[in-house]
Design a protein around this motif. Structure first.
Motif, mmCIF file in Angstrom:
data_model
loop_
_atom_site.group_PDB
_atom_site.id
_atom_site.type_symbol
_atom_site.label_atom_id
_atom_site.label_comp_id
_atom_site.label_asym_id
_atom_site.label_seq_id
_atom_site.Cartn_x
_atom_site.Cartn_y
_atom_site.Cartn_z
ATOM 1 N N GLY A 180 0.854 -1.216 0.118
ATOM 2 C CA GLY A 180 -0.073 -0.054 0.140
ATOM 3 C C GLY A 180 0.689 1.196 0.230
ATOM 4 N N ASN A 181 1.596 1.478 1.121
ATOM 5 C CA ASN A 181 2.352 2.639 1.228
ATOM 6 C C ASN A 181 3.747 2.268 1.761
ATOM 7 O OD1 ASN A 181 2.500 5.659 1.715
ATOM 8 N ND2 ASN A 181 0.267 5.693 1.586
ATOM 9 N N MET A 182 4.681 2.915 0.945
ATOM 10 C CA MET A 182 6.206 2.652 1.468
ATOM 11 C C MET A 182 6.781 4.050 1.048
ATOM 12 S SD MET A 182 6.984 -0.947 0.161
ATOM 13 C CE MET A 182 8.663 -0.954 -0.020
ATOM 14 N N HIS A 183 6.877 4.985 2.091
ATOM 15 C CA HIS A 183 7.188 6.476 1.964
ATOM 16 C C HIS A 183 8.510 6.685 1.119
ATOM 17 C CE1 HIS A 183 3.560 8.201 3.371
ATOM 18 N NE2 HIS A 183 3.609 7.861 4.592
ATOM 19 N N PHE A 184 9.036 7.833 0.769
ATOM 20 C CA PHE A 184 10.213 7.814 0.336
ATOM 21 C C PHE A 184 11.225 8.203 1.365
ATOM 22 C CE2 PHE A 184 13.543 11.270 -0.605
ATOM 23 C CZ PHE A 184 14.030 10.571 -1.610
ATOM 24 N N ALA A 185 12.399 7.604 1.189
ATOM 25 C CA ALA A 185 13.378 7.923 2.240
ATOM 26 C C ALA A 185 14.589 7.895 1.312
ATOM 27 C CB ALA A 185 13.420 6.870 3.355
ATOM 28 N N GLN A 186 15.771 8.329 1.882
ATOM 29 C CA GLN A 186 17.069 8.490 1.549
ATOM 30 C C GLN A 186 17.368 6.929 0.791
ATOM 31 O OE1 GLN A 186 18.588 11.458 1.654
ATOM 32 N NE2 GLN A 186 19.803 10.629 0.088
ATOM 33 N N GLY A 187 17.946 7.036 -0.389
ATOM 34 C CA GLY A 187 18.313 5.775 -1.048
ATOM 35 C C GLY A 187 17.068 5.058 -1.449
ATOM 36 N N LYS A 188 15.811 5.542 -1.550
ATOM 37 C CA LYS A 188 14.862 4.476 -2.071
ATOM 38 C C LYS A 188 14.378 5.193 -3.524
ATOM 39 C CE LYS A 188 12.928 2.922 2.286
ATOM 40 N NZ LYS A 188 12.364 1.472 2.314
ATOM 41 N N THR A 189 13.926 4.251 -4.293
ATOM 42 C CA THR A 189 13.669 4.553 -5.756
ATOM 43 C C THR A 189 11.983 4.565 -5.838
ATOM 44 O OG1 THR A 189 15.671 3.879 -6.455
ATOM 45 C CG2 THR A 189 13.803 4.066 -8.303
ATOM 46 N N GLU A 190 11.535 5.455 -6.663
ATOM 47 C CA GLU A 190 9.953 5.471 -6.832
ATOM 48 C C GLU A 190 9.486 4.224 -7.910
ATOM 49 O OE1 GLU A 190 6.792 8.078 -9.404
ATOM 50 O OE2 GLU A 190 8.060 9.246 -8.136
ATOM 51 N N VAL A 191 8.627 3.636 -7.214
ATOM 52 C CA VAL A 191 8.120 2.311 -8.101
ATOM 53 C C VAL A 191 6.697 3.036 -8.492
ATOM 54 C CG1 VAL A 191 7.401 0.076 -8.131
ATOM 55 C CG2 VAL A 191 9.350 0.561 -6.558
ATOM 56 N N THR A 192 5.986 3.571 -7.678
ATOM 57 C CA THR A 192 4.534 4.320 -8.014
ATOM 58 C C THR A 192 4.775 5.538 -7.115
ATOM 59 O OG1 THR A 192 3.540 3.222 -6.415
ATOM 60 C CG2 THR A 192 3.677 1.921 -8.428
ATOM 61 N N LYS A 193 3.629 6.152 -7.382
ATOM 62 C CA LYS A 193 3.518 7.744 -6.449
ATOM 63 C C LYS A 193 3.453 7.213 -5.048
ATOM 64 C CE LYS A 193 1.271 10.721 -9.645
ATOM 65 N NZ LYS A 193 1.481 9.869 -10.932
ATOM 66 N N LYS A 194 3.237 6.427 -4.509
ATOM 67 C CA LYS A 194 2.966 5.877 -2.981
ATOM 68 C C LYS A 194 4.034 4.646 -2.886
ATOM 69 C CE LYS A 194 -1.224 7.952 -2.188
ATOM 70 N NZ LYS A 194 -2.516 7.777 -1.841
ATOM 71 N N VAL A 195 4.725 4.338 -3.647
ATOM 72 C CA VAL A 195 5.849 3.184 -3.187
ATOM 73 C C VAL A 195 7.165 3.206 -3.594
ATOM 74 C CG1 VAL A 195 6.215 0.757 -3.496
ATOM 75 C CG2 VAL A 195 3.963 1.317 -3.192
ATOM 76 N N ASP A 238 14.109 0.240 -1.774
ATOM 77 C CA ASP A 238 15.489 0.146 -2.015
ATOM 78 C C ASP A 238 15.868 -1.349 -2.224
ATOM 79 O OD1 ASP A 238 15.221 -1.063 0.604
ATOM 80 O OD2 ASP A 238 16.083 0.459 1.834
ATOM 81 N N ALA A 239 17.242 -1.499 -2.502
ATOM 82 C CA ALA A 239 17.600 -2.836 -2.827
ATOM 83 C C ALA A 239 17.095 -4.048 -1.878
ATOM 84 C CB ALA A 239 19.111 -2.937 -2.626
ATOM 85 N N LYS A 240 17.204 -3.647 -0.372
ATOM 86 C CA LYS A 240 16.700 -4.627 0.561
ATOM 87 C C LYS A 240 15.083 -4.943 0.381
ATOM 88 C CE LYS A 240 16.232 -6.560 4.743
ATOM 89 N NZ LYS A 240 15.467 -7.761 4.622
ATOM 90 N N ASP A 241 14.199 -3.782 -0.129
ATOM 91 C CA ASP A 241 13.003 -4.062 -0.202
ATOM 92 C C ASP A 241 12.727 -4.880 -1.357
ATOM 93 O OD1 ASP A 241 12.316 -2.137 2.038
ATOM 94 O OD2 ASP A 241 12.207 -0.253 0.656
ATOM 95 N N LYS A 242 13.537 -4.375 -2.375
ATOM 96 C CA LYS A 242 13.381 -5.390 -3.787
ATOM 97 C C LYS A 242 13.621 -6.738 -3.529
ATOM 98 C CE LYS A 242 15.128 -5.322 -8.376
ATOM 99 N NZ LYS A 242 16.276 -4.827 -9.495
ATOM 100 N N ASP A 243 14.408 -7.018 -2.765
ATOM 101 C CA ASP A 243 15.008 -8.566 -2.604
ATOM 102 C C ASP A 243 13.751 -9.041 -1.600
ATOM 103 O OD1 ASP A 243 16.900 -10.867 -2.321
ATOM 104 O OD2 ASP A 243 17.059 -10.195 -0.142
ATOM 105 N N ASP A 244 13.368 -8.402 -0.795
ATOM 106 C CA ASP A 244 12.227 -8.929 0.299
ATOM 107 C C ASP A 244 10.926 -9.210 -0.758
ATOM 108 O OD1 ASP A 244 13.485 -9.284 2.644
ATOM 109 O OD2 ASP A 244 12.959 -7.022 3.043
#
Length: 164
Positions: free
Chosen positions: A107-122, A125-131
């Protein structure tokens, strides 16, 4: 008998108006289970989330990930459970711990340092992508969707291709 888990949602805000009311009602859930180690120990956060859950008529519980894994199998059949976690790592811990999750809504994964936009609300980063990809590859139906009825974007390598 497996627990009656309707949906699991990854939302870094956990339970707020949209989750507590819109999603809970659309799913027909009567129990919101917040599976998050921090929230399980934070009474103020619990109080705020409980108020939101009350307006949807659903019960709410706050468990650590470990407690969720240990006791989910004891859920009663009458419990229609909506699990809310904060991160893809939390969801992966539950799935790998044996919680019978078949469907995950990102649903919602806010922007933070080192994170890339997947959609407007998501943002991921590499760890998230892996998970997220580990969950997708484990046979769980996993997709990004903001509100019930919105278009679903399945989690794939392509969707996450910009994330490094």
């Amino acid at each position: 008998m497996a627990a009656n888990i309707l949906l699991t949602r990854i939302d870094n805000r956990l339970v707020h108006g949209q989750v507590g009311v819109t999603w809970t009602k659309s799913l027909g859930a009567n129990l919101i289970l917040v599976a998050n180690d921090d929230a399980a120990g934070d009474e103020l956060q619990q109080k705020l989330m409980s108020t939101t859950a009350d307006s949807s008529g659903a019960g709410i519980r706050f468990f650590t990930l470990e407690k969720t894994i240990k006791i989910i199998s004891r859920a009663a059949d009458r419990q229609h459970i909506f699990i809310v976690v904060k991160t893809p790592a939390d969801a992966r811990t539950l799935v790998e711990g044996g919680v019978p999750i078949k469907e995950i809504n990102v649903g919602n994964m806010h922007f933070a340092q080192g994170k890339t936009e997947v959609t407007k609300k998501v943002y991921a980063d590499a760890k998230d992508k892996d998970d997220l990809l580990a969950l997708a590859n484990s046979g769980v139906k996993i997709y990004i969707q903001d509100y019930p009825g919105d278009k679903q974007y399945p989690i794939t390598d392509d969707l996450l291709s910009k994330v490094e």
